[in-house]
Motif scaffolding. Structure first.
Motif, PDB file in Angstrom:
ATOM      1  N   VAL A   1      -2.411   5.627 -12.847  1.00  0.00           N
ATOM      2  CA  VAL A   1      -3.049   5.990 -11.582  1.00  0.00           C
ATOM      3  C   VAL A   1      -2.089   6.855 -10.783  1.00  0.00           C
ATOM      4  O   VAL A   1      -0.965   6.444 -10.474  1.00  0.00           O
ATOM      5  CB  VAL A   1      -3.437   4.751 -10.765  1.00  0.00           C
ATOM      6  N   LEU A   2      -2.530   8.054 -10.443  1.00  0.00           N
ATOM      7  CA  LEU A   2      -1.754   8.976  -9.622  1.00  0.00           C
ATOM      8  C   LEU A   2      -2.371   9.021  -8.228  1.00  0.00           C
ATOM      9  O   LEU A   2      -3.587   9.189  -8.087  1.00  0.00           O
ATOM     10  CB  LEU A   2      -1.764  10.371 -10.251  1.00  0.00           C
ATOM     11  N   ILE A   3      -1.541   8.866  -7.200  1.00  0.00           N
ATOM     12  CA  ILE A   3      -2.022   8.853  -5.821  1.00  0.00           C
ATOM     13  C   ILE A   3      -1.371  10.011  -5.063  1.00  0.00           C
ATOM     14  O   ILE A   3      -0.225   9.904  -4.612  1.00  0.00           O
ATOM     15  CB  ILE A   3      -1.694   7.518  -5.128  1.00  0.00           C
ATOM     16  N   PRO A   4      -2.051  11.140  -4.927  1.00  0.00           N
ATOM     17  CA  PRO A   4      -1.521  12.246  -4.126  1.00  0.00           C
ATOM     18  C   PRO A   4      -1.819  12.017  -2.638  1.00  0.00           C
ATOM     19  O   PRO A   4      -2.949  11.720  -2.257  1.00  0.00           O
ATOM     20  CB  PRO A   4      -2.284  13.471  -4.649  1.00  0.00           C
ATOM     21  N   ALA A   5      -0.787  12.148  -1.817  1.00  0.00           N
ATOM     22  CA  ALA A   5      -0.937  11.966  -0.371  1.00  0.00           C
ATOM     23  C   ALA A   5       0.062  12.859   0.338  1.00  0.00           C
ATOM     24  O   ALA A   5       1.264  12.762   0.076  1.00  0.00           O
ATOM     25  CB  ALA A   5      -0.708  10.506   0.013  1.00  0.00           C
ATOM     26  N   PHE A   6      -0.416  13.722   1.226  1.00  0.00           N
ATOM     27  CA  PHE A   6       0.523  14.583   1.922  1.00  0.00           C
ATOM     28  C   PHE A   6       1.442  13.741   2.805  1.00  0.00           C
ATOM     29  O   PHE A   6       1.118  12.609   3.180  1.00  0.00           O
ATOM     30  CB  PHE A   6      -0.217  15.658   2.725  1.00  0.00           C
ATOM     31  N   ALA A   7       2.599  14.271   3.111  1.00  0.00           N
ATOM     32  CA  ALA A   7       3.648  13.520   3.801  1.00  0.00           C
ATOM     33  C   ALA A   7       3.277  13.255   5.251  1.00  0.00           C
ATOM     34  O   ALA A   7       3.533  14.074   6.136  1.00  0.00           O
ATOM     35  CB  ALA A   7       4.975  14.270   3.710  1.00  0.00           C
ATOM     36  N   HIS A   8       2.675  12.100   5.485  1.00  0.00           N
ATOM     37  CA  HIS A   8       2.326  11.673   6.838  1.00  0.00           C
ATOM     38  C   HIS A   8       2.228  10.156   6.802  1.00  0.00           C
ATOM     39  O   HIS A   8       1.405   9.586   6.089  1.00  0.00           O
ATOM     40  CB  HIS A   8       1.009  12.292   7.280  1.00  0.00           C
ATOM     41  N   THR A   9       3.057   9.502   7.594  1.00  0.00           N
ATOM     42  CA  THR A   9       3.197   8.050   7.491  1.00  0.00           C
ATOM     43  C   THR A   9       1.887   7.308   7.687  1.00  0.00           C
ATOM     44  O   THR A   9       1.519   6.451   6.881  1.00  0.00           O
ATOM     45  CB  THR A   9       4.235   7.550   8.520  1.00  0.00           C
ATOM     46  N   SER A  10       1.156   7.603   8.766  1.00  0.00           N
ATOM     47  CA  SER A  10      -0.057   6.832   9.040  1.00  0.00           C
ATOM     48  C   SER A  10      -1.123   7.042   7.975  1.00  0.00           C
ATOM     49  O   SER A  10      -1.901   6.132   7.681  1.00  0.00           O
ATOM     50  CB  SER A  10      -0.605   7.178  10.430  1.00  0.00           C
ATOM     51  N   HIS A  11      -1.166   8.225   7.371  1.00  0.00           N
ATOM     52  CA  HIS A  11      -2.147   8.475   6.310  1.00  0.00           C
ATOM     53  C   HIS A  11      -1.742   7.772   5.015  1.00  0.00           C
ATOM     54  O   HIS A  11      -2.595   7.429   4.197  1.00  0.00           O
ATOM     55  CB  HIS A  11      -2.283   9.979   6.066  1.00  0.00           C
ATOM     56  N   PHE A  12      -0.448   7.555   4.823  1.00  0.00           N
ATOM     57  CA  PHE A  12       0.037   6.911   3.608  1.00  0.00           C
ATOM     58  C   PHE A  12      -0.051   5.386   3.668  1.00  0.00           C
ATOM     59  O   PHE A  12      -0.378   4.728   2.668  1.00  0.00           O
ATOM     60  CB  PHE A  12       1.491   7.326   3.357  1.00  0.00           C
ATOM     61  N   HIS A  13       0.216   4.801   4.821  1.00  0.00           N
ATOM     62  CA  HIS A  13       0.305   3.343   4.916  1.00  0.00           C
ATOM     63  C   HIS A  13      -0.955   2.632   4.432  1.00  0.00           C
ATOM     64  O   HIS A  13      -0.873   1.575   3.801  1.00  0.00           O
ATOM     65  CB  HIS A  13       0.613   2.928   6.354  1.00  0.00           C
ATOM     66  N   GLY A  14      -2.111   3.189   4.716  1.00  0.00           N
ATOM     67  CA  GLY A  14      -3.347   2.540   4.297  1.00  0.00           C
ATOM     68  C   GLY A  14      -3.525   2.469   2.794  1.00  0.00           C
ATOM     69  O   GLY A  14      -4.288   1.633   2.287  1.00  0.00           O
ATOM     70  N   LEU A  15      -2.815   3.336   2.064  1.00  0.00           N
ATOM     71  CA  LEU A  15      -2.941   3.375   0.608  1.00  0.00           C
ATOM     72  C   LEU A  15      -2.091   2.318  -0.082  1.00  0.00           C
ATOM     73  O   LEU A  15      -2.331   1.984  -1.246  1.00  0.00           O
ATOM     74  CB  LEU A  15      -2.521   4.754   0.090  1.00  0.00           C
ATOM     75  N   VAL A  16      -1.091   1.794   0.624  1.00  0.00           N
ATOM     76  CA  VAL A  16      -0.090   0.944  -0.014  1.00  0.00           C
ATOM     77  C   VAL A  16      -0.658  -0.361  -0.581  1.00  0.00           C
ATOM     78  O   VAL A  16      -0.343  -0.732  -1.721  1.00  0.00           O
ATOM     79  CB  VAL A  16       1.074   0.678   0.959  1.00  0.00           C
ATOM     80  N   PRO A  17      -1.496  -1.127   0.154  1.00  0.00           N
ATOM     81  CA  PRO A  17      -1.993  -2.376  -0.427  1.00  0.00           C
ATOM     82  C   PRO A  17      -2.785  -2.178  -1.728  1.00  0.00           C
ATOM     83  O   PRO A  17      -2.628  -2.968  -2.668  1.00  0.00           O
ATOM     84  CB  PRO A  17      -2.878  -2.944   0.687  1.00  0.00           C
ATOM     85  N   LEU A  18      -3.605  -1.128  -1.800  1.00  0.00           N
ATOM     86  CA  LEU A  18      -4.354  -0.883  -3.031  1.00  0.00           C
ATOM     87  C   LEU A  18      -3.415  -0.470  -4.154  1.00  0.00           C
ATOM     88  O   LEU A  18      -3.563  -0.921  -5.294  1.00  0.00           O
ATOM     89  CB  LEU A  18      -5.416   0.192  -2.803  1.00  0.00           C
ATOM     90  N   ALA A  19      -2.441   0.375  -3.834  1.00  0.00           N
ATOM     91  CA  ALA A  19      -1.467   0.776  -4.844  1.00  0.00           C
ATOM     92  C   ALA A  19      -0.718  -0.445  -5.371  1.00  0.00           C
ATOM     93  O   ALA A  19      -0.488  -0.585  -6.580  1.00  0.00           O
ATOM     94  CB  ALA A  19      -0.486   1.786  -4.260  1.00  0.00           C
TER      95      ALA A  19
END
Length: 424
Positions: A3-21
Motif C-alpha cells: 500500500v502506497l500512501i501519497p500525501a503532500f507535505a502538510h501536517t493536518s492533511h497527513f495526521h488523519g491518514l495515520v490510524p488507517l496506515a
C-alpha cells in the motif's frame, strides 16, 4: 498487499491518514508514505516508512502571492446549494487553484518521482490524500487500485461536479477547463489518459460521518475518525482533573478566528475569563502576555495534544478545522464554532442544527457574545446530551481495522485495471 500512501507535505492533511496506515501495517500489509523530502521526519515520527520524492513544494510562497485572492472564493460560502455557484465563480476557483495550489503541491518533480517509485515498487493499492492528484496518476501508471482518503467534506468532487455541469452549458468552443488541461498534461507524460477518475479516484474512504457528508453518490467506504496529534507528551497539568471545568480555545494552525491582532484577542480572553471555567488557550503565551497579564483562570499553552485535552474539557471554542471538530465529536464535547472558510461554515451549521453546539459568524462576534455562548453551552444540559449522542454515532462507524478487510476485497477487484507500460 503493498500500500502506497501519497500525501503532500502538510501536517493536518497527513495526521488523519495515520490510524488507517497503522491498521494496514498491523494487519501485515507493507505500507509506505510518499511525500516531499522535508516531510520525512514527520512520517517516520508516526512510525511509518517514508518515501521522499521530488523537491519540497513551495505552497507557502504561492499562498503569499495569491492566498488573499483565493480566499475570495472560500470565505463564508453556502455549500447547501451547488446550483448557487455560477460559471464565473467556478471557473475562477479552478483557474486560481490549479496554478497556485494543485500544481504547486503536485509539481513536475513530485509526479515524476512518485510514478517512478510506483513503477518500481508495484503497489497493489494507492491511497491518496485528496489533493495529491499525483497519487492517481502513479496508480494508473503502475496498474494499482486507488482511492482517496477524505479528512473533510469532499470539496474536490463537489466543485468539480458543479463545474462540469456549468461547463456543459457553455457554447461549443468556449469550454475552458484548467483542471482537465493540467491533469491531461501531467498524466500524459506517463502514458495515462485523462478522465474524471483522476479527480475522484476509483472509490473514496471517508472519515466524515454520513449525516455530515455532501450528497455526491460516489462509491464510499466509511471510516471512523481516530484522533492523532503527532508526537505528543501529556503535560503535568493534564495528568489530574482540574479544580474547575475546562474550556479549550484553539485556533488551529492559521491563527485566531476572531482577529489577527494580539491585543484584540487578548481582550476576548479577558471577557471570556468571566466564565466560571479554566480557559485553556493553545496559543503562544509569551505573545499574549505582551499585550498584558492574563486572567488567573486562563492558561496559555503553545501546544497540547488535542486528543488528551478535549477528553477533559466541558466545551471547545474553535475555527471549524476538521481535526479539531472531529476530535471534539469523538469525545462528545459541545462546540462553539467561529468558522470562516471552505466547509468549516457547513460543519458549524450542521453541528448547531444537531444541538451539539453553537455557530457564530466570523467577523461579527463580540467578546461578550462569545462569553455568553460558552456560558450557555456549559449551562444547558441539552448540548452535552446531543454531543454525546453524536459521539456514540461516530464511534459506531467502522474502525480502521474493520476497513482494512474492506480495502483488501475492493483492491482485489481493481488491481491491474488501466495499467500502462513503464515506458509510457
Amino acid at each position: 498487499m503493498r500500500v502506497l500512501i501519497p500525501a503532500f507535505a502538510h501536517t493536518s492533511h497527513f495526521h488523519g491518514l495515520v490510524p488507517l496506515a497503522g491498521a494496514l501495517r498491523a494487519a501485515g500489509h507493507d505500507v509506505r508514505v510518499a511525500s516531499q523530502p522535508g516531510f520525512a521526519d514527520t512520517i517516520t515520527g508516526a512510525g511509518l516508512t517514508a518515501v521522499p520524492v521530488g523537491a519540497d513544494h513551495r505552497l507557502l510562497e504561492a499562498m503569499q502571492e495569491k492566498g488573499a485572492e483565493l480566499q475570495k472564493y472560500s470565505a463564508n460560502i453556502d455549500l447547501s446549494r451547488p446550483e448557487g455557484f455560477d460559471w464565473d465563480y467556478l471557473f475562477n476557483l479552478f483557474d486560481l487553484s490549479v496554478p497556485y495550489f494543485y500544481s504547486v503541491i503536485n509539481d513536475d518533480s513530485f509526479v515524476e518521482g512518485l510514478v517512478e517509485y510506483a513503477r518500481h515498487w508495484q503497489p497493489d493499492l494507492v491511497l491518496w490524500e485528496p489533493y495529491t492528484f499525483a497519487g492517481a496518476i502513479a496508480a494508473r501508471a503502475c496498474g494499482a487500485a486507488h482511492a482517496r482518503v477524505l479528512g473533510a467534506s469532499d470539496l474536490n468532487a463537489y466543485f468539480r461536479r458543479a463545474f462540469v455541469e456549468r461547463l456543459g452549458e457553455r457554447p461549443a468552443g468556449e469550454r475552458p477547463d484548467p483542471l482537465r488541461d493540467w491533469l491531461t498534461d501531467a498524466a500524459g507524460r506517463y502514458g495515462v489518459s485523462y478522465d474524471e477518475e483522476l479527480v475522484v479516484g476509483q472509490w473514496t474512504v471517508d472519515m466524515l460521518p454520513e449525516r455530515f457528508r455532501l450528497d455526491l453518490s460516489l462509491p464510499t467506504v466509511p471510516l471512523r475518525y481516530v484522533p492523532y496529534n503527532g508526537a505528543a507528551v501529556v503535560p503535568d497539568w493534564l495528568k489530574t482533573a482540574g479544580t474547575r471545568r475546562r474550556v479549550c480555545l484553539t485556533t488551529g494552525s492559521t491563527g485566531t478566528s476572531f482577529t489577527a491582532d494580539p491585543a484584540v484577542f487578548h481582550r476576548y480572553l479577558q471577557v471570556l475569563a468571566e466564565v466560571d471555567a479554566e480557559i485553556v488557550v493553545t496559543a503562544d503565551a509569551a505573545a499574549l502576555q505582551e499585550a498584558g497579564p492574563l486572567p488567573e483562570n486562563v492558561r496559555a499553552v503553545g501546544f497540547a495534544p488535542l486528543d488528551v485535552l478535549l477528553e477533559d474539557c466541558s466545551a471547545v471554542i474553535h475555527h471549524g478545522g476538521f481535526g479539531t471538530w472531529s476530535t471534539a465529536l469523538y469525545h462528545g464535547v459541545p462546540q462553539v464554532m467561529v468558522p470562516f472558510v471552505w466547509d468549516t461554515v457547513l460543519r458549524a451549521q450542521q453541528t448547531a442544527a444537531a444541538g451539539a453546539g453553537l455557530y457564530l459568524r466570523e467577523g461579527e462576534v463580540t467578546a461578550e457574545e462569545l462569553r455568553d455562548s460558552v456560558a450557555r453551552v456549559l449551562a444547558e444540559p441539552s448540548f452535552l446530551d446531543q454531543a454525546r449522542r453524536l459521539r456514540d454515532e461516530v464511534r459506531a462507524e467502522p474502525s480502521p481495522r474493520d476497513v482494512v478487510t474492506v480495502l483488501e476485497e475492493i483492491t482485489a477487484g481493481h488491481r491491474g485495471v488501466g495499467t500502462v507500460a513503464a515506458a509510457g
